[in-house]
Scaffold this motif. Structure first.
Motif, PDB file in Angstrom:
ATOM      1  N   THR A  71      -3.802  -6.929  -7.235  1.00 34.31           N
ATOM      2  CA  THR A  71      -3.186  -7.308  -5.957  1.00 34.31           C
ATOM      3  C   THR A  71      -1.659  -7.338  -6.082  1.00 34.31           C
ATOM      4  O   THR A  71      -0.962  -7.649  -5.126  1.00 34.31           O
ATOM      5  N   GLU A  72      -1.181  -6.991  -7.279  1.00 35.88           N
ATOM      6  CA  GLU A  72       0.265  -7.090  -7.498  1.00 35.88           C
ATOM      7  C   GLU A  72       1.027  -5.924  -6.899  1.00 35.88           C
ATOM      8  O   GLU A  72       2.228  -6.008  -6.685  1.00 35.88           O
ATOM      9  N   SER A  73       0.325  -4.821  -6.627  1.00 30.44           N
ATOM     10  CA  SER A  73       1.062  -3.653  -6.138  1.00 30.44           C
ATOM     11  C   SER A  73       1.155  -3.598  -4.618  1.00 30.44           C
ATOM     12  O   SER A  73       1.662  -2.622  -4.084  1.00 30.44           O
ATOM     13  N   PHE A  74       0.652  -4.621  -3.926  1.00 36.25           N
ATOM     14  CA  PHE A  74       0.807  -4.631  -2.465  1.00 36.25           C
ATOM     15  C   PHE A  74       2.250  -5.013  -2.141  1.00 36.25           C
ATOM     16  O   PHE A  74       2.720  -6.085  -2.545  1.00 36.25           O
ATOM     17  N   ILE A 274     -10.364  -2.420  -1.358  1.00 32.47           N
ATOM     18  CA  ILE A 274      -9.418  -1.437  -0.821  1.00 32.47           C
ATOM     19  C   ILE A 274      -8.156  -2.108  -0.280  1.00 32.47           C
ATOM     20  O   ILE A 274      -7.190  -1.447   0.044  1.00 32.47           O
ATOM     21  N   LEU A 275      -8.181  -3.442  -0.194  1.00 36.50           N
ATOM     22  CA  LEU A 275      -6.996  -4.145   0.311  1.00 36.50           C
ATOM     23  C   LEU A 275      -6.790  -5.474  -0.432  1.00 36.50           C
ATOM     24  O   LEU A 275      -5.841  -5.600  -1.201  1.00 36.50           O
ATOM     25  N   SER A 276      -7.687  -6.439  -0.228  1.00 29.76           N
ATOM     26  CA  SER A 276      -7.473  -7.746  -0.863  1.00 29.76           C
ATOM     27  C   SER A 276      -8.731  -8.599  -0.803  1.00 29.76           C
ATOM     28  O   SER A 276      -9.308  -8.763   0.287  1.00 29.76           O
ATOM     29  N   PRO A 277      -9.140  -9.158  -1.928  1.00 22.33           N
ATOM     30  CA  PRO A 277     -10.287 -10.078  -1.887  1.00 22.33           C
ATOM     31  C   PRO A 277      -9.919 -11.437  -1.295  1.00 22.33           C
ATOM     32  O   PRO A 277     -10.776 -12.169  -0.826  1.00 22.33           O
ATOM     33  N   GLY A 278      -8.602 -11.755  -1.281  1.00 20.83           N
ATOM     34  CA  GLY A 278      -8.174 -13.042  -0.744  1.00 20.83           C
ATOM     35  C   GLY A 278      -8.381 -13.142   0.761  1.00 20.83           C
ATOM     36  O   GLY A 278      -8.487 -14.245   1.307  1.00 20.83           O
ATOM     37  N   ASP A 321      -1.375   3.875   6.420  1.00 25.15           N
ATOM     38  CA  ASP A 321      -2.603   4.577   6.062  1.00 25.15           C
ATOM     39  C   ASP A 321      -3.190   3.860   4.839  1.00 25.15           C
ATOM     40  O   ASP A 321      -2.621   3.921   3.744  1.00 25.15           O
ATOM     41  N   TRP A 322      -4.310   3.158   5.055  1.00 25.97           N
ATOM     42  CA  TRP A 322      -4.892   2.361   3.977  1.00 25.97           C
ATOM     43  C   TRP A 322      -5.251   3.227   2.778  1.00 25.97           C
ATOM     44  O   TRP A 322      -5.276   2.760   1.651  1.00 25.97           O
ATOM     45  N   ARG A 323      -5.458   4.535   3.032  1.00 26.15           N
ATOM     46  CA  ARG A 323      -5.850   5.428   1.923  1.00 26.15           C
ATOM     47  C   ARG A 323      -4.713   5.589   0.915  1.00 26.15           C
ATOM     48  O   ARG A 323      -4.955   5.765  -0.270  1.00 26.15           O
ATOM     49  N   ASP A 324      -3.460   5.526   1.394  1.00 31.84           N
ATOM     50  CA  ASP A 324      -2.322   5.657   0.471  1.00 31.84           C
ATOM     51  C   ASP A 324      -2.353   4.533  -0.559  1.00 31.84           C
ATOM     52  O   ASP A 324      -2.132   4.752  -1.745  1.00 31.84           O
ATOM     53  N   TYR A 325      -2.608   3.325  -0.052  1.00 31.51           N
ATOM     54  CA  TYR A 325      -2.633   2.180  -0.973  1.00 31.51           C
ATOM     55  C   TYR A 325      -3.789   2.317  -1.967  1.00 31.51           C
ATOM     56  O   TYR A 325      -3.624   2.094  -3.169  1.00 31.51           O
TER      57      TYR A 325
END
Ligand code: PMP
Length: 441
Positions: A71-74, A274-278, A321-325
């Motif tokens: 989660t550090e790269s968000f 794909i985004l965050s478990p938090g 674009d969520w795919r980029d992340y």
């Protein structure tokens, strides 16, 4: 607005005084609860993963136990921007209750994600859940009476074990190999169980980058499983948190897609990987009558999933674009997986074997059968400050003692190498001990 510090016109309310809580109860008093616990509470087994969470909080320890996404790269700027938009345009509704099935815009985004993978699905086929974990719980609670049989891979997701035990399911494990679930053995189990007068309520499976086994079900097996579902009326719960976390090879169609609307597949997924478990947002896609029952179950559990989190995701997906992340994450995971595979090659004894996942977060390693990974964990964590998930937590029938789950997503490469080196030392100490006791011929 907060009054300015030291403003005499706004005397600060003193913080409440907390007294440390001293319980008047003695350990013997717990008997009063023991006689009252429901059988489902008495029989519930904790997920080993949860128990091991505390390991990851010890600063000296290298934990290969958690299933932590990175989660550090968000980017901070992205977070700020999304929060700012939520605050500006949606504050009241983000702070309000929402519909149990989830915000319509949230379900539209979910349909986009599933549709992007080729699945046929509409907003009314989907319910938003509080993480994929709740979707598993709702699936089991909706179908399983105490004593009912269900099928699951062996090993299975350790976090599903408390769901299975809470609802008192009898779990029949079906083995896997490099191509995932052995569907020939599913067929065999169905026939054997039928002869015993037992019809499994459902099969719980993780076709992509299995947690903990790391393997992926081949296309042939998927097609075979769907044929079985149709011919033998087998309901399938497809848990797919890792489908997007692929760093090699070509994506395969989901079981939901292959079922093609026949109604034998319930599909679960999540934003956790794909985004965050938090944020705690997942979803279930299911036939309408199943979804109605699950909706009632969710009303009982939590009324609705955090509207704040849903709104965050909606606004995030609208802007980025969520795919980029995900692509960026996958690049990081790929290097970490490679670091783990290299380190295992160097540090593990020649009899050890492990999976080489093309995605997901885990490697599953199997040691010589005379080593017990539950014992190994005690010495590895105490003496060598390294943790992992022992294999027994992924079975309900006592198997898995020679195996372990190793996570590579949550730890940088250098730390992975050091962690596996420490693990190697712990393994060779145990091997030596076994030899010294004359266990090896
Ligand atoms: N299913 C599987 C197979 C998982 O690995 C996980 C997370 N470890 C989940 C479900 C639940 O994830 P979440 O509740 O964070 O969406």
């Amino acid at each position: 607005m907060h009054p300015p510090e030291g403003d005499p016109t706004h005397p600060r309310t003193p913080p409440p005084r907390h007294r440390p809580h001293e319980s008047a109860l003695t350990p013997g008093d717990s008997a009063r609860y023991d006689v009252r616990f429901a059988s489902r509470a008495a029989g519930i087994v904790s997920s080993v993963m949860r128990d091991l969470m505390s390991l990851s909080e010890r600063p000296d320890i290298i934990s290969l136990a958690g299933g932590f996404p990175n989660t550090e790269s968000f980017a901070r700027e992205m977070f700020d921007e999304v929060i700012e938009v939520v605050a500006r345009d949606h504050l009241a509704s983000a702070l309000q209750y929402g519909p149990t099935e989830g915000l319509l815009e949230m379900r539209e985004r979910i349909v986009e994600i599933m549709g992007g993978d080729g699945a046929r699905v509409g907003v009314d086929d989907v319910m938003v859940t509080t993480g994929g974990q709740q979707a598993i719980d709702l699936s089991i609670r909706t179908f399983v009476n105490p004593g009912d049989t269900i099928l699951a891979e062996g090993p299975t997701y350790p976090g599903a074990v408390p769901c299975f035990t809470t609802y008192e399911a009898r779990v029949e494990h079906i083995p896997m190999d490099g191509d995932g679930l052995r569907t020939d053995l599913v067929e065999e189990a169905l026939s054997r169980l039928a002869a015993e007068g037992r019809t499994p309520k459902l099969l719980y499976t993780i076709p992509n980058f299995h947690n903990p086994a790391g393997v992926t079900m081949s296309l042939e097996r998927r097609e075979h499983l769907i044929r079985l579902a149709h011919d033998r009326e087998l309901l399938i719960v497809e848990d797919n948190p890792y489908g997007q976390i692929r760093f090699e090879g070509e994506p395969l169609p989901s079981l939901w897609e292959l079922d093609d609307g026949a109604g034998w597949v319930i599909h679960l997924s999540t934003f956790s990987k794909i985004l965050s478990p938090g944020l705690r947002v997942g979803w279930v896609a299911a036939p309408a009558s199943v979804l109605r029952k699950m909706n009632l179950g969710k009303q009982a559990a939590d009324l609705c999933t955090s509207t704040m989190s849903q709104r965050f995701i909606i606004e995030y997906m609208r802007r980025y674009d969520w795919r980029d992340y995900v692509q960026r994450l996958n690049g990081i995971y790929r290097s970490r997986r490679d670091a783990m595979l290299r380190a295992l090659e160097e540090e593990m004894p020649p009899e050890a074997v492990w999976t080489r996942p093309e995605g997901g977060l885990f490697v599953w390693a199997t040691l010589p059968a005379y080593l017990d990974t539950t014992h190994l964990l005690a010495s590895a964590s105490e003496k060598h400050a390294v943790g992992f998930v022992p294999g027994r937590g992924a079975f309900l029938d006592g198997r898995g003692g020679d195996s372990m789950r190793l996570n590579f997503s949550g730890v940088p490469e250098a730390v992975i190498s050091e962690g596996v080196r420490r693990l190697g030392v712990a393994v060779s100490e145990m091997t030596e001990l076994h030899r010294a006791l004359g266990g090896l011929t």
